[in-house]
Design a protein around this motif. Structure first.
Motif, PDB file in Angstrom:
ATOM      1  N   TRP A  28       0.838  -1.150  -0.231  1.00 51.75           N
ATOM      2  CA  TRP A  28       0.081   0.126   0.119  1.00 51.75           C
ATOM      3  C   TRP A  28       0.724   1.247   0.072  1.00 51.75           C
ATOM      4  O   TRP A  28       2.013   1.188   0.709  1.00 51.75           O
ATOM      5  CB  TRP A  28      -0.816   0.041   1.140  1.00 51.75           C
ATOM      6  CG  TRP A  28      -1.850   0.995   1.291  1.00 51.75           C
ATOM      7  CD1 TRP A  28      -2.913   1.143   0.595  1.00 51.75           C
ATOM      8  CD2 TRP A  28      -1.703   2.660   1.718  1.00 51.75           C
ATOM      9  NE1 TRP A  28      -3.585   2.263   0.853  1.00 51.75           N
ATOM     10  CE2 TRP A  28      -2.887   3.124   1.551  1.00 51.75           C
ATOM     11  CE3 TRP A  28      -0.781   3.033   2.929  1.00 51.75           C
ATOM     12  CZ2 TRP A  28      -3.022   4.486   2.089  1.00 51.75           C
ATOM     13  CZ3 TRP A  28      -0.711   4.125   3.236  1.00 51.75           C
ATOM     14  CH2 TRP A  28      -1.969   4.899   2.967  1.00 51.75           C
ATOM     15  N   HIS A  29       0.521   2.262  -0.916  1.00 52.50           N
ATOM     16  CA  HIS A  29       1.245   3.549  -0.955  1.00 52.50           C
ATOM     17  C   HIS A  29       0.093   4.558  -0.607  1.00 52.50           C
ATOM     18  O   HIS A  29      -1.050   4.435  -0.990  1.00 52.50           O
ATOM     19  CB  HIS A  29       1.981   3.477  -2.010  1.00 52.50           C
ATOM     20  CG  HIS A  29       2.961   2.604  -2.675  1.00 52.50           C
ATOM     21  ND1 HIS A  29       4.158   2.753  -1.908  1.00 52.50           N
ATOM     22  CD2 HIS A  29       2.741   1.593  -3.335  1.00 52.50           C
ATOM     23  CE1 HIS A  29       5.059   1.795  -2.311  1.00 52.50           C
ATOM     24  NE2 HIS A  29       4.270   0.828  -3.146  1.00 52.50           N
ATOM     25  N   ILE A  30       0.711   5.722  -0.346  1.00 55.46           N
ATOM     26  CA  ILE A  30      -0.213   6.852  -0.213  1.00 55.46           C
ATOM     27  C   ILE A  30      -0.915   7.448  -1.317  1.00 55.46           C
ATOM     28  O   ILE A  30      -1.966   7.965  -1.438  1.00 55.46           O
ATOM     29  CB  ILE A  30       0.538   8.146   0.596  1.00 55.46           C
ATOM     30  CG1 ILE A  30      -0.512   9.256   1.190  1.00 55.46           C
ATOM     31  CG2 ILE A  30       1.614   8.532  -0.321  1.00 55.46           C
ATOM     32  CD1 ILE A  30      -1.222   8.855   1.926  1.00 55.46           C
TER      33      ILE A  30
END
Length: 212
Positions: free
Chosen positions: A134-136
């Motif tokens: 997961w990335h921003i």
């Protein structure tokens, strides 16, 4: 009867001799490093197993007794991805061998490669997919984010833009809003009748008539 059987065996033997005389070897080299024992897990196949050979300790291989024709030569190893090569053996030019790359998208395009063959590893075989992280930035790629930000924009930014307008424009907007909110606006049908030159409808008195 015995003579016919003997002639049949001679004919079969002669055909085998001719077939062995017109058979050729496909030779090449496989370049794999930092993997001891890869030769035992590697098989070289021509035309999906019609002919096959094995890799030697130095990486060389030979596919013996291949008849003239066109063959797809593949290096099969469970740990590596190696592109195949098409090998064409001519029956008219004393077994001349020509090799070219295999292009399944444009099969008519000819890109020659050197012979004896040289196979190189392009990538390792991945048996499992890489776990997604997961990335921003994934938040902004969601389609729900614009739907949430637009109402906030209209509530917070538009009033400030309205205050920064020219006073005359602001006054015209206020007058227009007052006219829209005025309950004593003229009837649209009366306005159209007056514009078209018709008779104006008499307005009904708001006060009730006193009965005599």
């Amino acid at each position: 009867m015995y003579w016919s059987i003997l002639l049949g065996f001679i004919a079969i033997w002669y055909d085998d001799i001719l077939a062995s005389e017109s058979a050729y070897d496909i030779r090449g080299q496989i370049a794999i490093s930092n993997d001891p024992g890869w030769q035992t897990r590697t098989l070289i196949s021509a035309n999906f197993g019609e002919y096959y050979g094995y890799a030697q300790q130095n990486g060389s291989f030979v596919i013996p007794n291949v008849k003239p024709g066109s063959y797809i030569v593949e290096v099969l190893n469970p740990n590596y991805i190696i592109p195949p090569v098409r090998v064409e053996i001519s029956s008219k030019s004393s077994g001349r061998i020509r090799a070219r790359k295999v292009d399944y998208v444009q099969p008519n395009e000819v890109m020659l490669v050197k012979y004896p063959l040289t196979f190189r590893v392009t990538d390792r075989t991945n048996f499992f997919e890489k776990r997604e992280t997961w990335h921003i930035t994934d938040v902004f790629s969601s389609p729900m984010v614009p739907m949430l930000l637009l109402p906030v924009f209209f509530m917070l930014v538009l009033p400030k833009i309205k205050d920064m307008q020219d006073p005359e424009t602001k006054k015209e907007l206020e007058d227009a809003s007052k006219m829209m909110s005025n309950p004593q606006m003229p009837d649209m049908s009366d306005m159209l009748t007056s514009l078209l030159g018709g008779t104006k409808k008499p307005k009904k008195s708001s006060s009730s008539k006193i009965r005599r």
